[in-house]
Design an enzyme around this catalytic site. Structure first.
Site, mmCIF file in Angstrom:
data_model
loop_
_atom_site.group_PDB
_atom_site.id
_atom_site.type_symbol
_atom_site.label_atom_id
_atom_site.label_comp_id
_atom_site.label_asym_id
_atom_site.label_seq_id
_atom_site.Cartn_x
_atom_site.Cartn_y
_atom_site.Cartn_z
ATOM 1 C CG ASP A 192 -1.496 -6.331 3.834
ATOM 2 O OD1 ASP A 192 -1.718 -5.260 3.219
ATOM 3 O OD2 ASP A 192 -2.359 -6.891 4.538
ATOM 4 C CG HIS A 209 -1.890 -1.155 1.220
ATOM 5 N ND1 HIS A 209 -3.088 -1.132 0.528
ATOM 6 C CD2 HIS A 209 -1.816 -2.377 1.795
ATOM 7 C CE1 HIS A 209 -3.719 -2.284 0.697
ATOM 8 N NE2 HIS A 209 -2.970 -3.058 1.457
ATOM 9 C CG ASN A 224 -6.435 0.192 -0.214
ATOM 10 O OD1 ASN A 224 -5.312 0.242 -0.725
ATOM 11 N ND2 ASN A 224 -6.623 -0.141 1.043
ATOM 12 C CG ASP A 263 -5.802 -5.853 -0.004
ATOM 13 O OD1 ASP A 263 -6.147 -6.907 0.542
ATOM 14 O OD2 ASP A 263 -5.063 -5.022 0.527
ATOM 15 C CG HIS A 315 -2.544 2.871 9.084
ATOM 16 N ND1 HIS A 315 -3.568 3.277 8.257
ATOM 17 C CD2 HIS A 315 -2.565 1.518 9.061
ATOM 18 C CE1 HIS A 315 -4.192 2.207 7.771
ATOM 19 N NE2 HIS A 315 -3.600 1.130 8.238
ATOM 20 N NE ARG A 323 -1.973 3.300 3.675
ATOM 21 C CZ ARG A 323 -2.727 2.215 3.798
ATOM 22 N NH1 ARG A 323 -3.585 1.880 2.847
ATOM 23 N NH2 ARG A 323 -2.642 1.457 4.863
ATOM 24 C CG ASN A 332 -8.836 -7.232 7.655
ATOM 25 O OD1 ASN A 332 -8.929 -8.449 7.731
ATOM 26 N ND2 ASN A 332 -9.735 -6.471 7.058
HETATM 27 ZN ZN LIG Z 1 -6.098 -7.258 2.400
#
Ligand SMILES: [Zn+2]
Length: 434
Positions: free
Chosen positions: A303, A58, A90, A150, A307, A60, A276
């Site tokens: 993953d 990710h 995402n 995802d 944050h 971002r 998660n």
């Molecule tokens: Zn996921």
């Protein structure tokens, strides 16, 4: 372009070899090479592996540049030994159009620290209702082949079937975040003994396994490719083993944290452990390690989920889910898989470079370290011992579950097509185009 002569590297953990890199390629490999180069590196004791490939990152950007940008995320990737990452969809806006995936792809080109392959959303806005422009994203400059919602599960069986049918036309793959939404409403951690004692909402293993069971059947029915993201339970491993036994086109990944950590850590209520799918039991960890060792699970994928502090330094119940992972992945894999004797370095190269590149259909990544190939390489020091200090991370975020923990090994150098992105454990400014 600077040329490099790497002396006495243990290629895939084997005998010491010299490696000459020039013009972006491996020019010569052999013991005691009679050669010179602009820069000579003493790699005695270091393991040489092909540049790592992450299927699940990710970054971002666009939208949450306070957590990470393509630049800082690819710097973290290079520090972790990666030469390519798949950027999850995402973002804000969601990467569900040719325009957004091309934007991320272009930012990756500009960063110069590693290749960025955008992942396209399966459904518009990750809402699970309507297929996104899969064909347009594939035909864009980003050449998307991996599609994923995802963070959310494609839970509608008809939408999932259509997505699998659609990507089949261009050898694409749907990467599923397997989480039955109704079974995980209000979930805060793994459902089991610990959740019962703490009184936290449980995320049951069956919520993952039920979706995987359905999806492998759908993939078989349609004759398409399915990839299962972040497998976290022993039952999921059994389902994937069964599907592969049938000869179905199913691949799977596991995260470093699911190979090392368990739900016992949640007793601390430290949101660093909130993720998660959630951390599971010690039995699940053992099953995942075994499945990665025997190849049932194809790849390690980080993953990496940055944050900002305000989303993590708060009460468990309201904290965001996810942890950063690019800069610690290889060390965790050394501890969980190599130092335990489950996987040798050749196996690590397979699960962290060759196979993930093949799943993503990346050309020019995940290639063998041999003469004439693009010089994507990581030099790793497995003898190094140190304590994880998040303040030293290249990622913009600090949400690691390994803070203060002693982990083995450290990336000494990373090369992307012959250009050093990391040398002596430090980032190198990109002086010339990769
Ligand atoms: Zn996921």
């Amino acid at each position: 372009m600077t040329s490099y002569l790497i002396r006495n590297a243990r290629l895939l953990g084997g005998e010491a070899q010299d490696i000459l890199i020039a013009g972006g390629l491996f020019q010569r490999i052999g013991a005691g090479l009679d050669a010179t180069a602009d820069v000579e590196i003493d790699a005695s004791g270091l393991v040489a592996l092909p540049g790592l490939v992450d299927l699940h990152t990710h970054l971002r950007e666009p939208g949450r540049e306070d957590a990470e940008t393509v630049l800082t995320g690819t710097q973290a990737a290079a520090m972790g030994g990666y030469t390519a990452v798949h950027a999850m969809a995402n973002t804000f806006p969601v990467a569900d159009t040719a325009g957004v995936v091309e934007q991320v792809w272009r930012l990756g080109k500009e960063s110069g620290y590693c290749d960025v392959q955008p992942v396209g959303a399966v459904t518009v806005g990750l809402e699970g209702k309507k297929l996104a422009e899969l064909g347009a994203m594939h035909e864009s400059a980003a050449g998307v082949r991996v599609f994923s919602d995802d963070g959310k599960c494609v839970d509608d069986a008809v939408i999932m079937r259509r997505a699998l049918e659609y990507v089949k036309a261009f050898d694409g793959v749907v990467a599923q975040h397997a989480q039955e939404p109704r079974l995980t409403e209000g979930a805060q951690m793994n459902e089991g003994r610990v959740s019962g004692e703490l009184g936290l909402g449980g995320w049951p293993a069956v919520a993952e396994e039920a979706i995987i069971a359905r999806d492998v059947l759908l993939a078989a029915h349609v004759g398409s490719r399915l990839h299962v993201c972040h497998v976290s339970t022993a039952g999921s491993v059994e389902l994937i083993r069964w599907a592969k036994g049938k000869g179905w086109n199913v691949t799977a990944e596991v995260t470093p944290h699911h190979l090392l950590l368990t739900d016992e850590l949640v007793r601390s209520y430290d949101p660093a452990y909130k993720v998660n799918p959630p951390l599971r039991t010690a039995e699940d960890v053992q099953a995942l390690r075994k499945a990665l060792a025997d190849g049932t699970i194809d790849a390690v994928a980080t993953d990496h989920a940055p944050h900002p502090a305000e989303d993590k330094d708060c009460e468990w119940a309201v904290a965001a889910m996810g942890m950063v992972g690019l800069e610690t992945a290889l060390s965790v894999v050394q501890q969980a898989m190599v130092d335990t004797g489950l996987l040798n370095w050749e196996g690590v190269a397979d699960r962290m470079s060759h196979r993930p590149a093949r799943i993503g259909r990346l050309t020019g990544q995940g290639r063998p370290v041999s003469v004439g190939e693009p010089a994507n390489l990581v030099l790793f020091d497995p003898a190094y011992r140190g304590t994880v200090n998040p303040e030293s991370f290249a990622t913009r975020s600090r949400n690691t579950p390994y803070k203060g923990l002693d982990l083995p090994g450290r990336v000494h150098a990373t090369f992307l097509r012959g250009r050093a992105t990391v040398l002596a454990g430090e980032l190198v400014e990109p002086g010339e185009p990769a």
